[in-house]
Design a protein around this motif. Sequence first.
Motif, PDB file in Angstrom:
ATOM      1  N   GLU A 149       0.591  -1.019   0.061  1.00 43.93           N
ATOM      2  CA  GLU A 149       0.181  -0.534   0.077  1.00 43.93           C
ATOM      3  C   GLU A 149       0.430   1.195  -0.266  1.00 43.93           C
ATOM      4  O   GLU A 149       1.423   1.291   1.003  1.00 43.93           O
ATOM      5  CB  GLU A 149      -1.096  -0.264   0.956  1.00 43.93           C
ATOM      6  N   ALA A 150       0.689   1.688  -0.697  1.00 43.58           N
ATOM      7  CA  ALA A 150       0.967   3.355  -0.223  1.00 43.58           C
ATOM      8  C   ALA A 150       0.469   4.642  -1.145  1.00 43.58           C
ATOM      9  O   ALA A 150      -0.441   4.893  -2.643  1.00 43.58           O
ATOM     10  CB  ALA A 150       2.190   3.578  -1.466  1.00 43.58           C
ATOM     11  N   ALA A 151       0.104   5.752  -0.808  1.00 47.22           N
ATOM     12  CA  ALA A 151      -0.749   6.848  -0.782  1.00 47.22           C
ATOM     13  C   ALA A 151      -0.088   7.837  -1.502  1.00 47.22           C
ATOM     14  O   ALA A 151       0.275   8.344  -1.045  1.00 47.22           O
ATOM     15  CB  ALA A 151      -2.102   7.062   0.956  1.00 47.22           C
ATOM     16  N   ALA A 175      -5.146   7.913  -4.482  1.00 45.61           N
ATOM     17  CA  ALA A 175      -5.571   6.987  -3.990  1.00 45.61           C
ATOM     18  C   ALA A 175      -4.312   5.723  -3.802  1.00 45.61           C
ATOM     19  O   ALA A 175      -3.533   6.562  -3.191  1.00 45.61           O
ATOM     20  CB  ALA A 175      -5.373   6.383  -5.683  1.00 45.61           C
ATOM     21  N   ARG A 176      -4.505   5.373  -2.961  1.00 46.07           N
ATOM     22  CA  ARG A 176      -4.040   3.567  -2.764  1.00 46.07           C
ATOM     23  C   ARG A 176      -3.593   2.795  -3.391  1.00 46.07           C
ATOM     24  O   ARG A 176      -4.045   2.068  -3.880  1.00 46.07           O
ATOM     25  CB  ARG A 176      -4.815   3.406  -1.337  1.00 46.07           C
ATOM     26  N   ASP A 200      -1.431  -0.536  -4.825  1.00 45.23           N
ATOM     27  CA  ASP A 200      -1.255  -2.532  -4.175  1.00 45.23           C
ATOM     28  C   ASP A 200       0.579  -2.170  -3.563  1.00 45.23           C
ATOM     29  O   ASP A 200       0.305  -2.381  -1.930  1.00 45.23           O
ATOM     30  CB  ASP A 200      -1.675  -3.202  -4.768  1.00 45.23           C
ATOM     31  N   ARG A 211       4.245  -0.587  -3.444  1.00 43.88           N
ATOM     32  CA  ARG A 211       5.400   0.636  -3.463  1.00 43.88           C
ATOM     33  C   ARG A 211       7.228  -0.807  -3.350  1.00 43.88           C
ATOM     34  O   ARG A 211       7.420  -0.777  -2.339  1.00 43.88           O
ATOM     35  CB  ARG A 211       5.808   1.667  -2.438  1.00 43.88           C
ATOM     36  N   GLU A 217       0.329  -1.125  -9.018  1.00 46.95           N
ATOM     37  CA  GLU A 217      -1.588  -1.420  -8.192  1.00 46.95           C
ATOM     38  C   GLU A 217      -2.183  -2.992  -9.172  1.00 46.95           C
ATOM     39  O   GLU A 217      -1.624  -2.989 -10.732  1.00 46.95           O
ATOM     40  CB  GLU A 217      -2.395  -0.606  -9.451  1.00 46.95           C
ATOM     41  N   HIS A 223      -7.585   4.583  -9.900  1.00 45.49           N
ATOM     42  CA  HIS A 223      -5.971   4.414  -9.980  1.00 45.49           C
ATOM     43  C   HIS A 223      -5.774   4.367 -11.144  1.00 45.49           C
ATOM     44  O   HIS A 223      -4.042   4.361 -11.332  1.00 45.49           O
ATOM     45  CB  HIS A 223      -6.562   2.244  -9.573  1.00 45.49           C
TER      46      HIS A 223
END
Length: 252
Positions: A113-115, A119-120, A122, A124, A136, A162
């Motif tokens: 997860e990477a904001a 968006a977030r 999946d 990084r 993603e 996304h």
Amino acid sequence: MEYPALVPGILQRRYKRFLADVRLADGREVVAHCPNTGSMRAVDVPGCRVWLALSDNPARKLAWTWELIELPQPDGTTATTSVHTGRANRIVEEALRAGRVAELAGYEQIRREAAVEGARLDFRLDDPERGTTFVEVKQVTLKESDGHGYFPDAVSVRGRKHLEALAALAARGQRAVLLFCVAHEGIEDVAPAAHLDPAYAASLHEVAGRGVEVLARRCEVMREAGVPLAIRLGPALPVDLARRFTGGQRSI
């Protein structure tokens, strides 16, 4: 990813999005949690064999979880398909950490997860020499009557968000990747489902032209004596951004 001990049954119906009635081999009919918020077009097929996981957690409202379905194919075989959308990221993460996705191998750090860009995403991936890559993941289960795989299986506003985030990263010089996790063993390639979500298909075509990489990998189910034991990310599949589905409404 290894499964807990799975129990076979026959799908009776899926309803209220999160519920499925399944008849077990001993004749019992149980209600299983359906961990899939999508339309499940082409994978919600009553009469097919499914595989359920049983939890011993007393706090759970439903003890059973629907994991897999075996879908009939035109050649008389069946294709095992994961309906559990929550498994896709775990399957991909295992492959990333094992270096089995050649295009994404060699990174020193993998984070969930990477904001970014509102968006977030999946994953990084970071490396002192290679820099940062954002990934993603989208699970693909829709095989249409023309024999090809498509995404999404319904209108996906979140999916377009996304894509926009990935494109914004690419515009800033970051590596941005959309990875289709194809959870249907009978799918040989992937294309945008313009017949179901033309806006998503147009966005995907556009962002690919702006530097977003689009990859696809098919899952493989490992079995013993016919019982699924594990699932992992397997071979690369081609992605055809130009293909359009022109058949009828029947899916397989």
